[in-house]
Every structure is written in C-alpha cells, then in structure tokens.
Design an enzyme around this catalytic site. Structure first.
Site, mmCIF file in Angstrom:
data_model
loop_
_atom_site.group_PDB
_atom_site.id
_atom_site.type_symbol
_atom_site.label_atom_id
_atom_site.label_comp_id
_atom_site.label_asym_id
_atom_site.label_seq_id
_atom_site.Cartn_x
_atom_site.Cartn_y
_atom_site.Cartn_z
ATOM 1 N N GLU A 263 0.885 -1.166 0.000
ATOM 2 C CA GLU A 263 0.000 0.000 0.000
ATOM 3 C C GLU A 263 0.915 1.205 0.000
ATOM 4 O O GLU A 263 1.656 1.435 0.955
ATOM 5 C CB GLU A 263 -0.915 -0.047 1.223
ATOM 6 C CG GLU A 263 -2.028 0.987 1.188
ATOM 7 C CD GLU A 263 -1.726 2.174 2.055
ATOM 8 O OE1 GLU A 263 -1.278 3.197 1.481
ATOM 9 O OE2 GLU A 263 -1.912 2.107 3.266
ATOM 10 N N CYS A 300 -2.874 7.698 5.283
ATOM 11 C CA CYS A 300 -2.811 7.313 3.867
ATOM 12 C C CYS A 300 -4.103 7.647 3.140
ATOM 13 O O CYS A 300 -4.122 7.690 1.909
ATOM 14 C CB CYS A 300 -2.467 5.834 3.724
ATOM 15 S SG CYS A 300 -3.337 4.762 4.868
#
Length: 505
Positions: A263, A300
């Site tokens: 990720e 994020c």
C-alpha cells in the site's frame, strides 16, 4: 517509564543483539540504542518461520484463534507502557495511540472470529460422476490453504495498527502463516514491546518459536534480504511509493517471484458537486479542513485534493477551508525524514506554474502546519506532478469550468485508495456519470463523508489500482485481507483421511 527497551531483535523466541546499533529519534523523551538488523538475522528468522510452518500451517482454526485472542490480551496488559513509549517515539498524542491500540486488539479478535466461522476457506465440492459420458468426472474438493512464511514491514504512521501486530500480521497468523516483521525505525521501542506481547502469547500456548520474529532495521540490507529470502512466500508492506516499488521489483526478480502486497500512497480526491456546494459549502469546507489536518495529515487516506466547479459557492468553500486551516497550530510529524519530505512536497507544489498559494506558514524540524493551494482544471490536466502525494497537512483545490471538466479530472487520476463524492439529490445525474470512472480509480468510493478513518470490517477495501497498491485485487484492511496469504488447492479423488482437517467429513 516502567518499560525500557532492550534494543534487541526477537529471533525465533530468543532476544538477540548484534554488532552494531542505531539510536532512536524520539519526538520527546530519551533516545535508546537498538541492534542493527543484518541479512544473517533475517536468514535465521526466515528459516525458523519455515520450520514453524510445518506445525502452525497445519494447526486448527481453534488454536490459531486462541493465539490471536491471547496476543490481544497481552497487548492490553502492556497498554500504559505501549502508549508512553509510542507517544515519545512518534509524537502522537496518548488518546490517538489508545484508540489505535483498541483498533489493533479489535482486528486481532475480529480475525479470530472470522476464521472460526470458516467462510474464508471457500470450500467447494464437485462430487464424482462415474457414469458421465463421454468421460467420468472425478471427485473434486477445494479449500484455501496458507502459503507459508510472510514478511511484514511496519508502517511509520500507524505504530500499532499497521505495524508489529497490525493488520498484515493478524491476517497472516489467522491464515496459518508464520510472520517475520521488519521493524520500523520510527518506533523501534514500540515494536519491541508489542513483539514481547506476541512472544508471551506464543509461550503460553507452546507454539513453535519460529511462528513470529522481529528484526529491527537500521540498514536497508535488512528489507532487501527479507523479500529475497527463499523461505518467504509473500510480503505485506505499507509505506512510500519509492521504497515499496523497489521492494516490489526485488520480489518480481526472484528466481521464485512472490506476491508483494504494497500500500504505497494516494491523494484521495474529493469531488464536490454543484447542488451540495450550494447547500453546504461552508460545512464541507470546514469538514475538509479537519480531515486534511487530522494527525498532521499523516494518514494514507488524507483527502489532499478537492475538485469544485468555479463560482461563488466554490469561493465560499475555499474561504471557509482556508479560515479553518489557519486556526490549526503546529503538529509534530512522525520522523525528521517525513517532515523534510513534507517540506519538499510543499516547495514542489508552490513552485508549480499556475498554482496559487492560499495559506502558507512556517514549519521547521518535526513541526508541520497546514498549507493550502489552488489551481484550475487546465493546469491540473497539463501537469501530472500535481497529482503526486504530499504526506502531511497540505491541500490543493482544483477549480474546474464545468461538469465535463470535472469528469476529465476524474479520468486523469492515477489509482487511489479512496475517491469521495459530496452530493445532494439534484446532483444524482452528475454523480451517476462519475461513478463508473471513480470505481475504476479507487478501492473505496464514498459519498458525503471524509475518507480518514478506515473501518475494520468484512466489506472494507483498503487498496486500489497502482500506485495506491501493487495488487488491486486485494485489501490490507478488513477480513478479506486474509486472502492475500492463502492459495486454493484442489484435491482429486483424495481419500478423506488424507485431506486437510477443514475438508474432512
């Protein structure tokens, strides 16, 4: 502080030091020395994980659920010490870390419940058809099986929920895969105390010591050796695009390539549709500012881009966001390196032609204050660099001419973790035209909310097309994330006594 880090690695049940050390760089409190990881330690940990797989990979779901629940208990028993050293190392407030600890223990227990229900096994059976013409069909049974030892890289921005005992570790252990964690240099002491909790749980259940190891960092060779070790069968990673892509390439270049579930980053664009803008421009501007600056923008899913159609309502949204951000004081960033990268990103955006500075401030050392910029749709479409993530409290507002240009902006996006639509009933047609675009761009599409805050649940997807993640078919959050560490195996005419326990009977 009652907990003082030993500075050692946990290798297959043994706390070991090394030849060299590195010093932690806490936001407050004392610095501690930690042993530098080495490829030799990685080799020991990976080989021990492979040895552990022959028992742990064939253990019952009940035994693995007990392990996960006991890890959660051991983390909670160390709660005060975890919060104290975590706050010192990262600068995150105690309340944030206490909430993150609850998320960490909650997802461990969620995975325990999930594997006990057994749906994740996706068991299938095609009974034999011996009389079928022109050829008989054999008896076929299928089930998901663990893949083997998994490497997990701790994340800087979530020292608990995405690190030593975070979602990747929980999913891998639930699947039956031993884990080797490469600790993050931003919070090595936090990593050590959580590793102590995992090892305490392992000892109480008398599991193979190779089921979990923690190798501290301090040298890039540690990560490289880990992803290239022949006994490692998959990697879970949360971090930067540059670092993640380098490790991904190493995984692909192995003699036996393995999956790298990375990720890597996202700007999480937010599309504010006209009727919603007319009805609540100020409310959305204030809400966006809060989400953008939450935790110093170090999420994020931080919504770094807002797309609005130019006009008076857009100015109201912009003015409110600016006023709200101007009230946000300095916040401590996770590391000196992250703070520097934030300042570099700010300078890159500020120097871009066609970009106007709306809110500037002064940030130094590990302190961050919000920045706000504005550009138009034509400039955005001509400069793809504006779509690159700046990790921190920085927002860019893109004012577009009309709905057509808004759709152009959507089509120009790289892969994202999230895309958001703010809409009212009168925006349905525009929203409907955006949805096919946004669902191709993101792993999660949401309406009338803000993407910071990722629910740990069955239906959550935390991933997306590259560069949001390296594997768009999976998620790093939620129960579906266990599928990263499983593979389907079909059994043809195998006697019941030889089948995995989950297929017998």
């Amino acid at each position: 502080m009652s907990f003082t880090p030993s500075g050692k690695h946990l290798i297959a049940g043994e706390w070991v030091s090394g030849a060299g050390t590195f010093a932690s760089e806490p936001a407050s409190g004392p610095s501690h020395e930690f042993a530098v990881g080495t490829p030799e330690l990685v080799d020991q940990a990976a080989k021990a994980a492979e040895a552990a797989f022959w028992s742990y990979g064939y253990s019952s779901r009940e035994d693995r659920a007990a392990f996960l629940n006991l890890i959660a208990d051991e983390i909670e028993a160390r709660g005060a010490d975890i919060t104290e050293i975590g706050s010192q190392e990262t600068g995150l407030p105690a309340a944030r870390l206490e909430g993150e600890r609850g998320r960490t223990t909650g997802q461990l227990r969620l995975f325990a419940d999930h594997i006990l229900k057994s749906d994740y096994l996706d068991r299938r059976h095609d009974a034999a058809l011996p009389d079928r013409k022109p050829a008989p069909r054999p008896d076929l049974k299928m089930v998901q099986r663990p893949i083997g030892p998994v490497a997990v890289f701790g994340a800087s921005n979530f020292p608990l929920a995405f690190s030593t005992a975070g979602g990747d570790t929980a999913a891998a252990l639930a699947a039956g895969c031993p884990v080797v964690v490469k600790g993050h240099g931003a919070h090595p002491g936090t990593g050590e105390i959580v590793a102590q909790a995992i090892d305490a749980a392992r000892k109480k259940l008398d599991l193979h010591p190779g089921v979990f190891s923690l190798v501290q960092g301090g040298d890039r060779s540690v990560g490289q050796a880990l992803v290239q070790h022949p006994d490692i069968k998959a990697v879970g990673f949360t971090g930067s695009l540059g670092g993640g892509r380098a490790l991904y390439d190493l995984c692909a270049a192995r003699p036996e390539p393995i999956p790298f579930f990375g990720e890597l980053g996202s700007v999480n664009p937010m599309f504010v549709l006209p009727e919603a803008l007319k009805a609540r421009a100020e409310e959305m501007g204030k809400g966006w500012a809060g989400s953008l600056s939450m935790g110093a923008g170090q999420f994020c899913t931080n919504p770094g881009i807002a797309v609005v159609i130019e006009g008076d309502e857009a100015r109201s949204f912009i003015d409110t966001a600016k006023a709200s951000l101007s009230e946000v004081g300095p916040q401590t960033m996770l590391t000196d390196g992250i703070a520097k990268a934030f300042r570099d990103g700010r300078d890159r955006i500020a120097a871009s032609q066609g970009v106007q500075e709306l809110l500037t401030s002064t940030c130094d050392l590990r302190n961050a204050t919000p920045y706000l910029f504005e550009t138009d749709g034509d400039t955005w479409l001509a400069n793809h660099d504006l779509g690159e993530e700046v990790f921190g409290p920085l927002g860019l507002i893109v004012t577009v001419k009309d709905a057509d240009q808004m759709r152009q902006i959507a089509k120009s996006l790289q892969g994202q973790l999230t895309c958001t639509i703010h809409m009212d009933a009168g925006d349905t047609d525009l929203g409907r035209s955006l949805m096919p675009i946004l669902e191709r761009k993101a792993g999660r599409v949401l309406a009338n909310g803000f993407p910071t805050g990722v629910e740990v649940a069955d239906a959550m997807v935390h991933g997306g097309p590259y560069p949001a993640s390296t594997n768009f078919g999976h998620t790093s959050v939620g129960t579906l994330s266990i599928r990263r560490f499983l593979r389907p195996v079909s059994y043809q005419n195998i006697p019941d006594a030889l089948l995995p326990a989950d297929l017998q009977g």
